[in-house]
Design an enzyme around this catalytic site. Structure first.
Site, short mmCIF file in Angstrom:
data_model
loop_
_atom_site.label_atom_id
_atom_site.label_comp_id
_atom_site.label_asym_id
_atom_site.label_seq_id
_atom_site.Cartn_x
_atom_site.Cartn_y
_atom_site.Cartn_z
N SER A 97 0.85 -1.19 0.00
CA SER A 97 0.00 0.00 0.00
C SER A 97 0.88 1.24 0.00
O SER A 97 1.73 1.41 0.89
CB SER A 97 -0.87 0.02 1.25
OG SER A 97 -1.38 1.33 1.44
N PHE A 146 -6.37 4.49 8.47
CA PHE A 146 -4.97 4.80 8.76
C PHE A 146 -4.08 3.58 8.57
O PHE A 146 -4.53 2.45 8.79
CB PHE A 146 -4.82 5.30 10.21
CG PHE A 146 -5.67 6.50 10.49
CD1 PHE A 146 -5.22 7.78 10.16
CD2 PHE A 146 -6.95 6.36 11.03
CE1 PHE A 146 -6.02 8.90 10.38
CE2 PHE A 146 -7.75 7.47 11.25
CZ PHE A 146 -7.29 8.74 10.93
N GLY A 147 -2.84 3.83 8.20
CA GLY A 147 -1.86 2.77 8.15
C GLY A 147 -1.28 2.54 9.54
O GLY A 147 -1.52 3.33 10.47
N GLY A 148 -0.55 1.47 9.69
CA GLY A 148 0.20 1.24 10.93
C GLY A 148 -0.62 0.81 12.13
O GLY A 148 -0.16 0.92 13.27
N MET A 158 -11.24 -6.33 5.67
CA MET A 158 -10.43 -5.37 6.43
C MET A 158 -10.03 -6.01 7.75
O MET A 158 -10.88 -6.47 8.51
CB MET A 158 -11.21 -4.08 6.71
CG MET A 158 -11.42 -3.17 5.51
SD MET A 158 -9.91 -2.67 4.65
CE MET A 158 -8.96 -1.88 5.94
N HIS A 188 -1.28 -1.27 -4.10
CA HIS A 188 -2.58 -0.98 -3.49
C HIS A 188 -2.67 0.53 -3.21
O HIS A 188 -1.78 1.09 -2.56
CB HIS A 188 -2.67 -1.78 -2.18
CG HIS A 188 -3.97 -1.69 -1.47
ND1 HIS A 188 -5.08 -2.42 -1.84
CD2 HIS A 188 -4.34 -0.96 -0.39
CE1 HIS A 188 -6.08 -2.14 -1.01
NE2 HIS A 188 -5.66 -1.26 -0.12
N ASP A 203 -4.83 3.52 -1.61
CA ASP A 203 -5.89 3.78 -0.64
C ASP A 203 -6.47 5.18 -0.82
O ASP A 203 -5.81 6.17 -0.56
CB ASP A 203 -5.32 3.64 0.78
CG ASP A 203 -5.11 2.18 1.15
OD1 ASP A 203 -6.06 1.40 1.03
OD2 ASP A 203 -3.98 1.84 1.54
N MET A 261 -12.26 4.09 -0.09
CA MET A 261 -12.90 4.25 1.22
C MET A 261 -13.63 5.59 1.19
O MET A 261 -13.24 6.56 1.85
CB MET A 261 -11.83 4.21 2.33
CG MET A 261 -11.30 2.81 2.57
SD MET A 261 -9.71 2.81 3.43
CE MET A 261 -8.63 3.00 2.03
N HIS A 280 -8.50 0.96 -3.68
CA HIS A 280 -9.41 0.67 -2.57
C HIS A 280 -10.10 1.98 -2.21
O HIS A 280 -9.49 2.87 -1.62
CB HIS A 280 -8.56 0.12 -1.40
CG HIS A 280 -9.30 -0.11 -0.14
ND1 HIS A 280 -8.66 -0.29 1.07
CD2 HIS A 280 -10.63 -0.20 0.14
CE1 HIS A 280 -9.55 -0.47 2.02
NE2 HIS A 280 -10.76 -0.42 1.49
N MET A 288 -9.20 7.87 0.33
CA MET A 288 -10.03 8.21 1.51
C MET A 288 -10.59 9.61 1.35
O MET A 288 -9.88 10.52 0.89
CB MET A 288 -9.20 8.14 2.78
CG MET A 288 -8.47 6.81 2.97
SD MET A 288 -7.69 6.74 4.58
CE MET A 288 -6.68 5.26 4.41
N ASP A 290 -6.28 -6.60 4.45
CA ASP A 290 -5.70 -5.25 4.48
C ASP A 290 -5.70 -4.71 5.91
O ASP A 290 -6.76 -4.50 6.49
CB ASP A 290 -6.55 -4.36 3.56
CG ASP A 290 -6.01 -2.96 3.40
OD1 ASP A 290 -4.95 -2.66 3.96
OD2 ASP A 290 -6.67 -2.17 2.70
C1 DX5 Z 1 -6.17 1.25 5.93
C2 DX5 Z 1 -5.76 1.01 4.49
C3 DX5 Z 1 -4.61 0.10 4.36
C4 DX5 Z 1 -3.37 0.55 5.00
C5 DX5 Z 1 -2.68 -0.67 5.53
O1 DX5 Z 1 -7.33 1.95 5.96
O2 DX5 Z 1 -6.84 0.46 3.75
O3 DX5 Z 1 -4.37 -0.28 3.00
O4 DX5 Z 1 -2.48 1.24 4.17
O5 DX5 Z 1 -1.58 -0.24 6.24
P1 DX5 Z 1 -0.76 -1.17 7.22
O6 DX5 Z 1 -0.27 -2.31 6.42
O7 DX5 Z 1 0.30 -0.26 7.68
O8 DX5 Z 1 -1.70 -1.60 8.32
ZN ZN Z 2 -6.47 -0.45 1.67
#
Ligand code: DX5
Ligand code: ZN
Length: 227
Positions: free
Chosen positions: A10, A148-150, A142, A35, A37, A73, A71, A39, A180
């Site tokens: 991603s 958010f990532g991380g 999901m 990927h 993302d 969102m 993706h 938002m 994901d």
């Molecule tokens: C979260 C995103 C993910 C995100 C995953 O809402 O859809 O694609 O980037 O990030 P990690 O792998 O850091 O959890």
């Molecule tokens: Zn995603």
């Protein structure tokens, strides 16, 4: 070619100051999917990228053949499907929670020329995709709350993945099972063993202090280790 599962890094965790170079580091490790993302600040609290950034990656896609996996969102995804496909999306995934007329949106994605996916938030039951399943190319489970990532992998996701895999196989469907969120070298194995075959990972590919290549090797090694 690494065929235990497809890794889909991603770009959310990539360095946007050098996005092209950073994604090329991943592609150099035989990564087939990227990927993306998207938002909107409504469906999820965060705001990220739109079709402009997808278009910016189009050159990389044309040179390398990497799949651009979007993706969405966002609320009312039907308003933007064509924009993303025209920008270069090969696959467009919408959330079941965001689309009132899900079957119509799936048809719209196919008519625009892309593969169609449906995504489920952690609290959304697999029952909600029972009717749409034969029409889609991909289901995204999901494994964190989107936005958010991380974040940390939600442990009950593994059982959801397993049940979806059983349903897909029992019904004889050719549907990718993508996951994901919170995937790292400690969680990837149980998700793949449960039946996920496309694995999104942001932080564990583009984050941390190791190189992208070392990060990808660590994820792949976790899949190859004998349990
Ligand atoms: C979260 C995103 C993910 C995100 C995953 O809402 O859809 O694609 O980037 O990030 P990690 O792998 O850091 O959890
Ligand atoms: Zn995603």
């Amino acid at each position: 070619m690494f065929d235990v599962a497809t890794l889909a890094p991603s770009i959310l965790s990539a360095d946007f100051n050098r996005l092209e170079a950073h994604v090329r580091e991943a592609i150099a490790c035989d990564i087939d999917w990227l990927h993306l993302d998207v938002m909107d600040g409504h469906f999820v609290p965060n705001i990220t990228i739109g079709p402009l950034v997808v278009r910016a990656l189009r050159k990389v896609k044309e040179e390398t053949g990497v799949t651009l996996d979007c993706h969405l969102m966002i609320e009312e995804p039907e308003r933007y499907v064509e924009d993303f496909v025209e920008a270069g999306a090969d696959s467009v995934t919408v959330h079941v929670e965001a689309a009132t007329h899900l079957h119509r949106v799936v048809q719209q994605i196919h008519s625009a020329g892309a593969r169609a996916g449906v995504a489920l938030n952690p609290a959304t039951s697999l029952d909600s995709i029972e009717e749409i399943l034969p029409y889609v190319d991909l289901v995204l489970v999901m494994t964190v709350n989107p936005g958010f990532g991380g974040q940390k992998y939600i442990p009950t996701s593994t059982d959801k993945i397993r049940r979806l895999r059983q349903t897909i196989d029992r019904r004889g469907l050719k549907v990718d099972l993508q996951i994901d969120g919170g995937v790292n070298e400690h969680t990837i194995r149980e998700a793949v063993d449960a039946g996920a075959n496309v694995i999104v990972s942001g932080n564990s590919v583009f984050g941390g202090s190791r190189s992208v290549a070392d990060n990808i090797t660590a994820l792949r090694s976790a899949l190859l280790k004998i349990a």
